[in-house]
Design a protein around this motif. Structure first.
Motif, PDB file in Angstrom:
ATOM      1  N   PHE A   1      -1.047 -54.681 -18.273  1.00 41.76           N
ATOM      2  CA  PHE A   1      -0.495 -56.036 -18.355  1.00 41.76           C
ATOM      3  C   PHE A   1      -1.210 -56.845 -19.434  1.00 41.76           C
ATOM      4  CE2 PHE A   1       0.893 -56.237 -13.584  1.00 41.76           C
ATOM      5  CZ  PHE A   1       1.744 -55.176 -13.813  1.00 41.76           C
ATOM      6  N   GLU A   2      -2.518 -56.630 -19.576  1.00 38.89           N
ATOM      7  CA  GLU A   2      -3.296 -57.428 -20.522  1.00 38.89           C
ATOM      8  C   GLU A   2      -3.068 -57.019 -21.967  1.00 38.89           C
ATOM      9  OE1 GLU A   2      -7.264 -57.157 -19.002  1.00 38.89           O
ATOM     10  OE2 GLU A   2      -6.836 -58.456 -17.277  1.00 38.89           O
ATOM     11  N   THR A   3      -2.323 -55.935 -22.203  1.00 38.07           N
ATOM     12  CA  THR A   3      -2.024 -55.514 -23.572  1.00 38.07           C
ATOM     13  C   THR A   3      -0.648 -55.993 -24.048  1.00 38.07           C
ATOM     14  OG1 THR A   3      -1.013 -53.400 -22.897  1.00 38.07           O
ATOM     15  CG2 THR A   3      -3.418 -53.442 -23.211  1.00 38.07           C
ATOM     16  N   ILE A   4       0.126 -56.640 -23.156  1.00 40.56           N
ATOM     17  CA  ILE A   4       1.468 -57.087 -23.534  1.00 40.56           C
ATOM     18  C   ILE A   4       1.352 -58.237 -24.528  1.00 40.56           C
ATOM     19  CG2 ILE A   4       3.663 -58.017 -22.701  1.00 40.56           C
ATOM     20  CD1 ILE A   4       2.978 -56.779 -19.960  1.00 40.56           C
ATOM     21  N   THR A   5       1.983 -58.093 -25.678  1.00 35.46           N
ATOM     22  CA  THR A   5       1.900 -59.114 -26.711  1.00 35.46           C
ATOM     23  C   THR A   5       2.865 -60.260 -26.425  1.00 35.46           C
ATOM     24  OG1 THR A   5       3.495 -57.887 -28.059  1.00 35.46           O
ATOM     25  CG2 THR A   5       1.159 -57.472 -28.467  1.00 35.46           C
ATOM     26  N   HIS A   6       2.648 -61.367 -27.116  1.00 33.34           N
ATOM     27  CA  HIS A   6       3.456 -62.576 -26.901  1.00 33.34           C
ATOM     28  C   HIS A   6       4.940 -62.280 -27.123  1.00 33.34           C
ATOM     29  CE1 HIS A   6       4.545 -66.784 -26.811  1.00 33.34           C
ATOM     30  NE2 HIS A   6       5.150 -66.651 -27.982  1.00 33.34           N
ATOM     31  N   GLY A   7       5.759 -62.709 -26.170  1.00 30.39           N
ATOM     32  CA  GLY A   7       7.207 -62.556 -26.294  1.00 30.39           C
ATOM     33  C   GLY A   7       7.746 -61.216 -25.848  1.00 30.39           C
ATOM     34  N   GLN A   8       6.869 -60.325 -25.383  1.00 30.49           N
ATOM     35  CA  GLN A   8       7.318 -58.978 -25.013  1.00 30.49           C
ATOM     36  C   GLN A   8       7.324 -58.728 -23.509  1.00 30.49           C
ATOM     37  OE1 GLN A   8       8.558 -56.545 -27.150  1.00 30.49           O
ATOM     38  NE2 GLN A   8       8.579 -58.360 -28.463  1.00 30.49           N
ATOM     39  N   THR A   9       7.093 -59.784 -22.714  1.00 28.85           N
ATOM     40  CA  THR A   9       7.011 -59.583 -21.269  1.00 28.85           C
ATOM     41  C   THR A   9       8.333 -59.086 -20.695  1.00 28.85           C
ATOM     42  OG1 THR A   9       5.362 -61.339 -21.133  1.00 28.85           O
ATOM     43  CG2 THR A   9       6.397 -60.661 -19.075  1.00 28.85           C
ATOM     44  N   ASP A  10       9.453 -59.693 -21.124  1.00 27.01           N
ATOM     45  CA  ASP A  10      10.759 -59.258 -20.616  1.00 27.01           C
ATOM     46  C   ASP A  10      11.013 -57.795 -20.945  1.00 27.01           C
ATOM     47  OD1 ASP A  10      11.732 -61.515 -19.270  1.00 27.01           O
ATOM     48  OD2 ASP A  10      12.389 -62.445 -21.132  1.00 27.01           O
ATOM     49  N   ARG A  11      10.734 -57.410 -22.181  1.00 21.14           N
ATOM     50  CA  ARG A  11      10.976 -56.032 -22.594  1.00 21.14           C
ATOM     51  C   ARG A  11      10.099 -55.068 -21.796  1.00 21.14           C
ATOM     52  NH1 ARG A  11      13.219 -53.545 -27.131  1.00 21.14           N
ATOM     53  NH2 ARG A  11      13.329 -51.315 -26.677  1.00 21.14           N
ATOM     54  N   TYR A  12       8.814 -55.443 -21.613  1.00 16.61           N
ATOM     55  CA  TYR A  12       7.930 -54.586 -20.837  1.00 16.61           C
ATOM     56  C   TYR A  12       8.445 -54.417 -19.413  1.00 16.61           C
ATOM     57  CZ  TYR A  12       4.086 -52.971 -18.000  1.00 16.61           C
ATOM     58  OH  TYR A  12       3.346 -52.254 -17.089  1.00 16.61           O
ATOM     59  N   LEU A  13       8.818 -55.525 -18.774  1.00 16.13           N
ATOM     60  CA  LEU A  13       9.286 -55.455 -17.391  1.00 16.13           C
ATOM     61  C   LEU A  13      10.539 -54.610 -17.264  1.00 16.13           C
ATOM     62  CD1 LEU A  13       8.659 -59.098 -16.141  1.00 16.13           C
ATOM     63  CD2 LEU A  13       7.627 -57.021 -15.215  1.00 16.13           C
ATOM     64  N   GLU A  14      11.473 -54.782 -18.189  1.00 17.28           N
ATOM     65  CA  GLU A  14      12.712 -54.001 -18.118  1.00 17.28           C
ATOM     66  C   GLU A  14      12.410 -52.505 -18.176  1.00 17.28           C
ATOM     67  OE1 GLU A  14      16.641 -53.505 -17.461  1.00 17.28           O
ATOM     68  OE2 GLU A  14      15.649 -55.458 -17.578  1.00 17.28           O
ATOM     69  N   ASP A  15      11.539 -52.116 -19.108  1.00 19.52           N
ATOM     70  CA  ASP A  15      11.198 -50.695 -19.243  1.00 19.52           C
ATOM     71  C   ASP A  15      10.387 -50.203 -18.046  1.00 19.52           C
ATOM     72  OD1 ASP A  15      12.474 -50.711 -21.668  1.00 19.52           O
ATOM     73  OD2 ASP A  15      10.648 -50.841 -22.868  1.00 19.52           O
ATOM     74  N   ALA A  16       9.387 -50.996 -17.627  1.00 22.22           N
ATOM     75  CA  ALA A  16       8.509 -50.558 -16.539  1.00 22.22           C
ATOM     76  C   ALA A  16       9.269 -50.442 -15.223  1.00 22.22           C
ATOM     77  CB  ALA A  16       7.336 -51.541 -16.395  1.00 22.22           C
ATOM     78  N   ILE A  17      10.124 -51.421 -14.928  1.00 28.73           N
ATOM     79  CA  ILE A  17      10.874 -51.385 -13.667  1.00 28.73           C
ATOM     80  C   ILE A  17      11.885 -50.249 -13.695  1.00 28.73           C
ATOM     81  CG2 ILE A  17      12.492 -52.661 -12.211  1.00 28.73           C
ATOM     82  CD1 ILE A  17      11.005 -55.215 -12.995  1.00 28.73           C
ATOM     83  N   GLU A  18      12.498 -50.015 -14.848  1.00 29.09           N
ATOM     84  CA  GLU A  18      13.451 -48.901 -14.955  1.00 29.09           C
ATOM     85  C   GLU A  18      12.767 -47.571 -14.658  1.00 29.09           C
ATOM     86  OE1 GLU A  18      17.047 -47.092 -15.515  1.00 29.09           O
ATOM     87  OE2 GLU A  18      16.695 -49.253 -15.656  1.00 29.09           O
ATOM     88  N   ARG A  19      11.590 -47.365 -15.228  1.00 33.11           N
ATOM     89  CA  ARG A  19      10.862 -46.112 -14.971  1.00 33.11           C
ATOM     90  C   ARG A  19      10.421 -46.022 -13.512  1.00 33.11           C
ATOM     91  NH1 ARG A  19       8.302 -47.604 -19.811  1.00 33.11           N
ATOM     92  NH2 ARG A  19       6.431 -48.199 -18.624  1.00 33.11           N
ATOM     93  N   LEU A  20       9.972 -47.155 -12.966  1.00 33.80           N
ATOM     94  CA  LEU A  20       9.525 -47.153 -11.578  1.00 33.80           C
ATOM     95  C   LEU A  20      10.685 -46.891 -10.625  1.00 33.80           C
ATOM     96  CD1 LEU A  20       7.154 -47.570  -9.662  1.00 33.80           C
ATOM     97  CD2 LEU A  20       7.624 -50.025  -9.701  1.00 33.80           C
ATOM     98  N   GLU A  21      11.833 -47.509 -10.879  1.00 38.03           N
ATOM     99  CA  GLU A  21      13.022 -47.251 -10.069  1.00 38.03           C
ATOM    100  C   GLU A  21      13.369 -45.770 -10.054  1.00 38.03           C
ATOM    101  OE1 GLU A  21      16.618 -50.178  -9.784  1.00 38.03           O
ATOM    102  OE2 GLU A  21      15.877 -50.212 -11.844  1.00 38.03           O
ATOM    103  N   THR A  22      13.345 -45.160 -11.238  1.00 40.31           N
ATOM    104  CA  THR A  22      13.709 -43.750 -11.345  1.00 40.31           C
ATOM    105  C   THR A  22      12.706 -42.873 -10.615  1.00 40.31           C
ATOM    106  OG1 THR A  22      14.808 -44.125 -13.471  1.00 40.31           O
ATOM    107  CG2 THR A  22      14.169 -41.869 -12.963  1.00 40.31           C
TER     108      THR A  22
END
Length: 526
Positions: A188-209
């Motif tokens: 979480f501490e490596t997420i750059t400014h403005g990329q939180t939405d993109r990170y969450l979309e990818d992370a939740i997609e992988r976690l769901e799968t």
């Protein structure tokens, strides 16, 4: 033991001269943080503990500071909340001790007594566990990596805070349950400014799968649910909420070859007959359960289950090599519940090591009712693949921009099953808001507008109740409307810009759909 006497003979037992207690050094805690746990596997390990505690509702919550109250947009932590049996003070001490579990009940998913600590500290520098039972008040313990590495010191969490956090999630916990809290999550501490939405979309997609696959037998039960939410840490508003759906690796509609699945019995020395349920997938299947869980070469082979929990998703366990023409072959194996010397589960529960006894058992495996050999199954799976490869009658559907937030997860899953996705493309998302139409257009004449560059469909919130039947709307509501609009608008979002004919088409759809909504509302009023 008598004193050792030097001898030229081989010593079949190593002679000893007393014993000495050597407790683990505090630095051994550091090794827990380097177990190689992937993020999804770590969360799954925490959920295993919830299942062992008889939880029926489990929530994985990403805590987000949106920056609207003076900070910056960031993820500040993660919680796993369950309504299981909970733990009292003594139980918490045991759970937070490395290797603390003395034993597991029959059918438990826990195995080594290190999963909670290893999974958590692989990703977070602070692990807090807060729990309550029906007979004991809320209590908590916290590991800070820095202190644990120094002297194994575990903090006792303030009792008032424990109760406050339990009360915050009383919709899940009720009379009993547990909260696992991660702070200072390194990713979480490596997420750059403005990329939180993109990170969450990818992370939740992988976690769901991952959860959908490895826990699919549990998720198929009506009384078991896992939800993934994104929560505004200040307002407690749910910014996203998805129910995890089961992904059955054997969930095809029609088998790829008549006569399958077949069940074979493999006589394995040391454990007895092992049941192998062999499947042949239909060739060229578009389903997520076939194509969406990893490369086909990795997902062929054995699917090994321990107490209904998938612990290995594909692979041949050194009994043969992965081959392209065996992509349709998948075999379900339920491991013996009792400990044995043939099958050894890895610490992360992401694979099983087997001895040569398993390979020898496969050579003799047959269908008890027909005598059909397991070796013949392998050949028939390969033949099915080759026959399909020679046919050129496959209808190919056009690839689409992937569906994103705002579409119900079940609809999203179906869309990904049925339509190939354009790789690397930003998804189409749906939101409700008050609309402002183009000059001269009354917003009440619009059901939706699109923000082309942002790949966003904005729905007129004044009409929201027409699609929710009086129910409170959520982020994934109105699935029929959103599903239809997704199909209608996908091609437009694939274009680099909006052309006049596409703008006219959107105006046409708005006119017809608003008329339909008004007609529906008039029926309700009548």
């Amino acid at each position: 033991m008598p004193p050792y006497e030097p001898s030229s003979e081989w010593q079949f037992d190593v002679p000893t001269d007393g014993s000495k207690r050597l407790p683990p050094a505090a630095r051994s805690f550091e090794s827990l943080a380097h177990q190689g746990y992937g993020f999804e596997a770590a969360i799954a390990d925490l959920i295993d503990n919830s299942i062992d505690a008889h939880a029926r509702d489990i929530v994985v919550s990403f805590l987000r500071d949106t920056g609207e109250q003076g900070g910056r947009d960031r993820l500040v932590g993660l919680l796993v909340i369950d309504n299981g049996d909970g733990m009292d003070e003594a139980g918490l001490d045991t759970a937070m001790t490395v290797g603390g579990r003395k034993g597991y009940a029959p059918g438990a998913l826990g195995h080594f007594g290190a999963g909670l600590k290893a999974a958590s500290l692989s990703h977070a520098d602070a692990l807090t566990v807060i729990s309550r039972t029906r007979r004991s008040p809320s209590a908590g313990r916290r590991w800070l990596t820095a202190r644990a590495q120094a002297d194994f010191t575990c903090d006792i969490v303030d009792a008032t805070y424990c109760q406050d956090l339990v009360d915050r999630y009383d919709g899940v916990i009720g009379w009993q349950g547990t909260i696992v809290r991660w702070d200072h999550v390194r990713t979480f501490e490596t997420i750059t400014h403005g990329q939180t939405d993109r990170y969450l979309e990818d992370a939740i997609e992988r976690l769901e799968t991952h959860l959908g696959l490895y826990l699919h037998r549990f998720l198929a039960r009506e009384d078991f649910h896992v939800d993934i939410v994104v929560e505004d840490v200040h307002t407690r508003e749910e910014l996203d909420h998805r129910g995890v759906e089961p992904i059955d690796p054997f969930g095809y509609r029609v088998p790829g070859r008549a006569g399958y699945p077949r069940t074979y019995a493999a006589p394995v020395a040391g454990v007895g007959d092992i049941s192998l349920t062999a499947h042949i997938w239909p060739p060229k299947s578009p389903l997520v359960a076939y194509r969406g869980i990893g490369s086909l070469s990795e997902r062929q082979g054995f699917y090994l289950y321990r107490n209904d929990r998938l612990v290995q998703a594909g692979g041949w366990n050194d009994t043969r090599s992965a081959e392209g023409h065996l992509a349709l072959a998948r075999i379900a194996v339920d491991l013996p519940p009792e400990p044995n010397d043939v099958f050894a589960l890895t610490v992360k529960k992401d694979g099983v090591q087997v001895t040569p006894a398993f390979a020898r058992g496969l050579e003799k495996a047959t269908d008890p009712s027909t005598g059909h050999a397991f070796a013949a199954y392998v050949q028939e799976a390969a033949t099915t693949y080759r026959e399909a490869a020679r046919r050129r009658t496959e209808v190919r559907r056009k690839a689409v921009v992937p569906p994103g937030k705002g579409i119900d997860p079940k609809v999203r899953r179906t869309l990904r099953d049925e339509l190939p996705q354009l790789e690397g493309e930003e998804p189409i998302i749906f939101t409700w808001d008050r609309l402002t139409g183009p000059d001269g257009v009354d917003p009440s004449d619009l059901l939706f507008t699109i923000e082309h560059k942002e790949r966003r469909v904005v729905l007129n919130r004044d009409y929201r109740q027409a699609f929710n039947g009086g129910r409170r709307g959520g982020s994934n509501d109105a699935p029929v409307l959103k599903g239809l609009l997704y199909l209608m608008l996908n091609e437009i979002f694939q274009k680099e810009r909006l052309w006049a004919n596409q703008t006219d088409r959107i105006a046409l759809w708005n006119s017809v759909l608003v008329s339909a909504v008004r007609a529906e509302l008039a029926r309700d009023e009548g």
